[in-house]
Design a protein around this motif. Structure first.
Motif, PDB file in Angstrom:
ATOM      1  N   VAL A   1       0.845  -1.205   0.000  1.00 30.88           N
ATOM      2  CA  VAL A   1       0.000   0.000   0.000  1.00 30.88           C
ATOM      3  C   VAL A   1       0.878   1.252   0.000  1.00 30.88           C
ATOM      4  O   VAL A   1       0.627   2.209  -0.749  1.00 30.88           O
ATOM      5  CB  VAL A   1      -0.950  -0.004   1.216  1.00 30.88           C
ATOM      6  CG1 VAL A   1      -1.689   1.330   1.328  1.00 30.88           C
ATOM      7  CG2 VAL A   1      -1.943  -1.150   1.118  1.00 30.88           C
TER       8      VAL A   1
ATOM      9  N   GLY B   1       1.207   4.374  -2.823  1.00 31.29           N
ATOM     10  CA  GLY B   1       1.064   5.771  -2.422  1.00 31.29           C
ATOM     11  C   GLY B   1       2.257   6.610  -2.849  1.00 31.29           C
ATOM     12  O   GLY B   1       2.097   7.745  -3.326  1.00 31.29           O
TER      13      GLY B   1
ATOM     14  N   THR C   1       2.105   7.289  -6.549  1.00 33.38           N
ATOM     15  CA  THR C   1       1.143   8.377  -6.803  1.00 33.38           C
ATOM     16  C   THR C   1       1.788   9.733  -6.555  1.00 33.38           C
ATOM     17  O   THR C   1       1.667  10.661  -7.375  1.00 33.38           O
ATOM     18  CB  THR C   1      -0.087   8.207  -5.888  1.00 33.38           C
ATOM     19  OG1 THR C   1      -0.672   6.925  -6.098  1.00 33.38           O
ATOM     20  CG2 THR C   1      -1.103   9.302  -6.157  1.00 33.38           C
TER      21      THR C   1
ATOM     22  N   PHE D   1      -2.998   5.795  -7.832  1.00 34.05           N
ATOM     23  CA  PHE D   1      -3.903   6.004  -6.700  1.00 34.05           C
ATOM     24  C   PHE D   1      -5.012   4.957  -6.702  1.00 34.05           C
ATOM     25  O   PHE D   1      -5.393   4.427  -5.646  1.00 34.05           O
ATOM     26  CB  PHE D   1      -4.502   7.406  -6.761  1.00 34.05           C
ATOM     27  CG  PHE D   1      -5.374   7.761  -5.584  1.00 34.05           C
ATOM     28  CD1 PHE D   1      -4.820   7.921  -4.323  1.00 34.05           C
ATOM     29  CD2 PHE D   1      -6.733   7.912  -5.742  1.00 34.05           C
ATOM     30  CE1 PHE D   1      -5.621   8.239  -3.223  1.00 34.05           C
ATOM     31  CE2 PHE D   1      -7.536   8.232  -4.650  1.00 34.05           C
ATOM     32  CZ  PHE D   1      -6.979   8.395  -3.393  1.00 34.05           C
ATOM     33  N   LEU D   2      -5.499   4.609  -7.901  1.00 40.17           N
ATOM     34  CA  LEU D   2      -6.505   3.551  -8.023  1.00 40.17           C
ATOM     35  C   LEU D   2      -5.934   2.229  -7.506  1.00 40.17           C
ATOM     36  O   LEU D   2      -6.617   1.479  -6.794  1.00 40.17           O
ATOM     37  CB  LEU D   2      -6.948   3.409  -9.472  1.00 40.17           C
ATOM     38  CG  LEU D   2      -7.855   2.215  -9.793  1.00 40.17           C
ATOM     39  CD1 LEU D   2      -9.175   2.327  -9.027  1.00 40.17           C
ATOM     40  CD2 LEU D   2      -8.127   2.131 -11.294  1.00 40.17           C
TER      41      LEU D   2
ATOM     42  N   MET E   1      -3.637   1.854  -5.283  1.00 43.22           N
ATOM     43  CA  MET E   1      -3.548   1.929  -3.825  1.00 43.22           C
ATOM     44  C   MET E   1      -4.905   1.637  -3.186  1.00 43.22           C
ATOM     45  O   MET E   1      -4.990   0.904  -2.185  1.00 43.22           O
ATOM     46  CB  MET E   1      -3.053   3.314  -3.395  1.00 43.22           C
ATOM     47  CG  MET E   1      -2.828   3.431  -1.886  1.00 43.22           C
ATOM     48  SD  MET E   1      -2.253   5.066  -1.370  1.00 43.22           S
ATOM     49  CE  MET E   1      -3.768   6.007  -1.579  1.00 43.22           C
ATOM     50  N   LEU E   2      -5.978   2.195  -3.764  1.00 45.72           N
ATOM     51  CA  LEU E   2      -7.317   1.939  -3.235  1.00 45.72           C
ATOM     52  C   LEU E   2      -7.690   0.460  -3.356  1.00 45.72           C
ATOM     53  O   LEU E   2      -8.282  -0.123  -2.431  1.00 45.72           O
ATOM     54  CB  LEU E   2      -8.346   2.806  -3.978  1.00 45.72           C
ATOM     55  CG  LEU E   2      -8.236   4.320  -3.788  1.00 45.72           C
ATOM     56  CD1 LEU E   2      -9.307   5.031  -4.595  1.00 45.72           C
ATOM     57  CD2 LEU E   2      -8.355   4.691  -2.312  1.00 45.72           C
ATOM     58  N   LEU E   3      -7.353  -0.149  -4.492  1.00 44.69           N
ATOM     59  CA  LEU E   3      -7.642  -1.571  -4.682  1.00 44.69           C
ATOM     60  C   LEU E   3      -6.862  -2.424  -3.689  1.00 44.69           C
ATOM     61  O   LEU E   3      -7.367  -3.428  -3.174  1.00 44.69           O
ATOM     62  CB  LEU E   3      -7.305  -1.982  -6.117  1.00 44.69           C
ATOM     63  CG  LEU E   3      -8.194  -1.404  -7.222  1.00 44.69           C
ATOM     64  CD1 LEU E   3      -7.631  -1.758  -8.594  1.00 44.69           C
ATOM     65  CD2 LEU E   3      -9.626  -1.923  -7.082  1.00 44.69           C
TER      66      LEU E   3
ATOM     67  N   LEU F   1      -5.836  -1.454  -0.714  1.00 46.07           N
ATOM     68  CA  LEU F   1      -6.477  -1.260   0.588  1.00 46.07           C
ATOM     69  C   LEU F   1      -7.735  -2.119   0.707  1.00 46.07           C
ATOM     70  O   LEU F   1      -7.996  -2.728   1.763  1.00 46.07           O
ATOM     71  CB  LEU F   1      -6.823   0.215   0.797  1.00 46.07           C
ATOM     72  CG  LEU F   1      -5.664   1.148   1.169  1.00 46.07           C
ATOM     73  CD1 LEU F   1      -6.103   2.606   1.095  1.00 46.07           C
ATOM     74  CD2 LEU F   1      -5.134   0.816   2.567  1.00 46.07           C
ATOM     75  N   ALA F   2      -8.514  -2.178  -0.382  1.00 45.46           N
ATOM     76  CA  ALA F   2      -9.742  -2.979  -0.365  1.00 45.46           C
ATOM     77  C   ALA F   2      -9.437  -4.468  -0.239  1.00 45.46           C
ATOM     78  O   ALA F   2     -10.243  -5.230   0.315  1.00 45.46           O
ATOM     79  CB  ALA F   2     -10.549  -2.716  -1.643  1.00 45.46           C
TER      80      ALA F   2
ATOM     81  N   TYR G   1      -6.736  -5.691   1.305  1.00 49.23           N
ATOM     82  CA  TYR G   1      -5.740  -5.875   2.363  1.00 49.23           C
ATOM     83  C   TYR G   1      -6.063  -7.072   3.253  1.00 49.23           C
ATOM     84  O   TYR G   1      -5.204  -7.926   3.511  1.00 49.23           O
ATOM     85  CB  TYR G   1      -5.647  -4.601   3.209  1.00 49.23           C
ATOM     86  CG  TYR G   1      -4.576  -4.649   4.262  1.00 49.23           C
ATOM     87  CD1 TYR G   1      -3.291  -4.190   4.003  1.00 49.23           C
ATOM     88  CD2 TYR G   1      -4.850  -5.165   5.533  1.00 49.23           C
ATOM     89  CE1 TYR G   1      -2.303  -4.243   4.972  1.00 49.23           C
ATOM     90  CE2 TYR G   1      -3.872  -5.219   6.505  1.00 49.23           C
ATOM     91  CZ  TYR G   1      -2.598  -4.749   6.211  1.00 49.23           C
ATOM     92  OH  TYR G   1      -1.627  -4.818   7.174  1.00 49.23           O
TER      93      TYR G   1
END
Length: 372
Positions: A243, A247, A250, A350-351, A353-355, A357-358, A360
Motif C-alpha cells: 500500500v 502511495g 502516486t 492512486f486507483l 492503492m485503493l484496490l 487497501l480494499a 488488504y
C-alpha cells in the motif's frame, strides 16, 4: 538457474555476431534464459528462510539491491563500449559478464544449499509440503492472483522509466552540468564516460542509471528501517508495504506533473527528475522485492517458481500497458497538455492503492504466521 545462465551467455554472444539470423536467435535464447533464470533464482532467496520468517522482506530487498548494481553499471559500461567499438562489442561484453556470473554461481552454490534451513536439495521437506491444507492453499493462491492484477497498474506507471520519463529527460531537462562538475570531469578524464561526444551535456541515456543508483543507496536504508521497526513490533506487514509503495508512486507522478505545470515550458532543473526518481525508487522498493517476498510466503513450495513466473508475467503486462498508454503522450503533444500524462499515471497509481487497501484483509489473512 544454471541452464538459464547458459542460455544468457549463448544469447549475448549471438547478438554480438553480425547478421539478422544471429540477432533473432540471440533474442530467442535470452527469452528462454530469462524464463529459467529469473523466477528460479528469486525462489532460491525465499528458500533460505523458514516458513513465516520475518526477515524475508529484508532478504528480498538486499537481493533486489544486487540486481540493481548490475542495472546501474550496465548503461555506463555498455554505452561506453558501444560508442567506441559498436553495439556488437557491447553485447559480447555482456556475454563475458554472464560467464563470470555463471562461474560464480556454479562454484559457490554449495553455500546456498548449506544456508537453507530444513530444505533438501530437491526443495522443501515432505512434511512441510503435506502440512498445508488444500483450502488454505486455495486462499493463498487467490490472494496472489488479486495482487498480480493490482501489480499491473504499478508497472504500467513505473515502466515509463524507459518511455515518457526517458523522453522527458532528453527533451525537457537541462542536462548541462554545473561548471565546477564539468571541469572536474574533464580534468579527471571521466568526461568521455559521463558526458556526450562534445563534452557539454550528460547524455540522455545516462538517465537509465538514476533509478538503479537510488535502489543501491536506498536498499540498505530500507532494510535498516524495517529491522528497527521489527525490534519494536512496529514493522508494517507485507501488504502494508505494498500500500505504501502505491502511495509513493502516486506522489512521484503528482510531483513531476505539478512542478512542470507550475514551472512553464522552459527546461526544468535535473533536480526535478532526481526527486521524481527518488520517490519512484522508494515505491519500487516497497513493491517489487515485497511482491517477490509475498509470492515466497504464499505459493506452494512445489509450484513456487511457477508463481514467481506469474509475478513476472504481471510486470510484463504492466510493461506492455506502459507503451499502450504512451498514446496519450503523443496525443497531448504540447505544453501544458502534456503534463496531464503524469497526472494520468498518478491517478492509475492512486486507483491501485485503493484496490490494495480494499484487498488488504484478504491478502493479510492468507499469510502464514510470522516468526520474529
Amino acid at each position: 538457474v544454471t541452464f538459464g545462465a547458459i542460455f544468457f551467455v549463448a544469447g549475448y554472444f549471438l547478438l554480438g555476431t553480425e547478421g539478422l539470423p544471429f540477432f533473432f536467435a540471440g533474442l530467442t535464447l535470452l527469452i528462454v534464459g530469462n524464463g529459467l533464470f529469473k523466477p528460479n533464482i528469486s525462489t532460491m532467496v525465499g528458500k533460505l528462510y523458514p516458513q513465516g520468517d520475518a526477515r524475508v522482506d529484508s532478504a528480498f530487498t538486499i537481493f533486489y539491491m544486487g540486481i540493481n548494481i548490475g542495472a546501474f553499471l550496465s548503461p555506463i559500461v555498455a554505452g561506453a563500449i558501444a560508442s567506441r567499438y559498436g553495439y556488437h562489442a557491447a553485447y559480447q561484453a555482456a556475454g563475458v559478464g554472464m560467464l563470470v556470473s555463471l562461474a560464480t554461481f556454479v562454484l559457490l552454490q554449495s553455500w546456498v544449499r548449506e544456508a537453507a534451513p530444513g530444505v533438501t536439495e530437491t526443495g522443501e521437506t515432505t512434511a512441510r509440503i503435506a502440512a498445508i491444507p488444500a483450502e488454505i492453499q486455495t486462499r493463498r493462491n487467490l490472494a496472489l492472483l488479486i495482487f498480480f492484477g493490482i501489480n499491473i497498474l504499478f508497472w504500467m506507471a513505473f515502466k515509463q522509466n524507459g518511455n515518457a520519463l526517458a523522453v522527458f529527460a532528453r527533451d525537457y531537462t537541462d542536462r548541462t552540468p554545473p561548471p565546477w562538475l564539468a571541469e572536474t570531469l574533464h580534468q579527471s578524464g571521466l568526461a568521455k564516460v559521463f558526458l556526450d561526444k562534445q563534452g557539454r551535456e550528460f547524455p540522455a541515456a545516462l538517465q537509465a542509471s538514476i533509478n538503479p543508483f537510488f535502489v543501491i543507496v536506498f536498499s540498505p536504508l530500507m532494510v535498516a528501517v524495517w529491522q528497527a521497526l521489527r525490534r519494536r513490533d512496529l514493522e508494517p506487514s507485507t501488504p502494508g508495504k505494498l500500500v505504501l509503495g502505491f502511495g509513493l508512486c502516486t506522489l512521484a507522478f503528482l510531483y513531476i506533473g505539478g512542478v512542470w505545470r507550475a514551472a512553464g515550458p522552459d527546461l526544468l532543473s535535473p533536480a526535478v527528475l532526481l526527486v521524481t526518481y527518488a520517490l519512484i525508487t522508494l515505491a519500487e522498493l516497497c513493491l517489487s522485492p515485497m511482491g517477490l517476498s509475498l509470492v515466497s510466503k504464499l505459493a506452494h513450495p512445489r509450484t513456487r517458481a511457477v508463481w514467481m513466473g506469474g509475478f513476472f508475467v504481471s510486470t510484463a503486462i504492466g510493461g506492455y500497458l506502459s507503451g499502450a498508454v504512451g498514446h496519450f503522450w503523443d496525443k497531448w503533444d504540447r505544453y501544458p497538455e502534456r503534463t496531464n500524462f503524469f497526472f494520468l499515471l498518478a491517478g492509475s497509481s492512486f486507483l491501485a492503492m485503493l484496490l490494495m487497501l480494499a484487498s488488504y484483509r484478504v491478502i493479510a489473512s492468507a499469510l502464514p504466521a510470522t516468526r520474529r
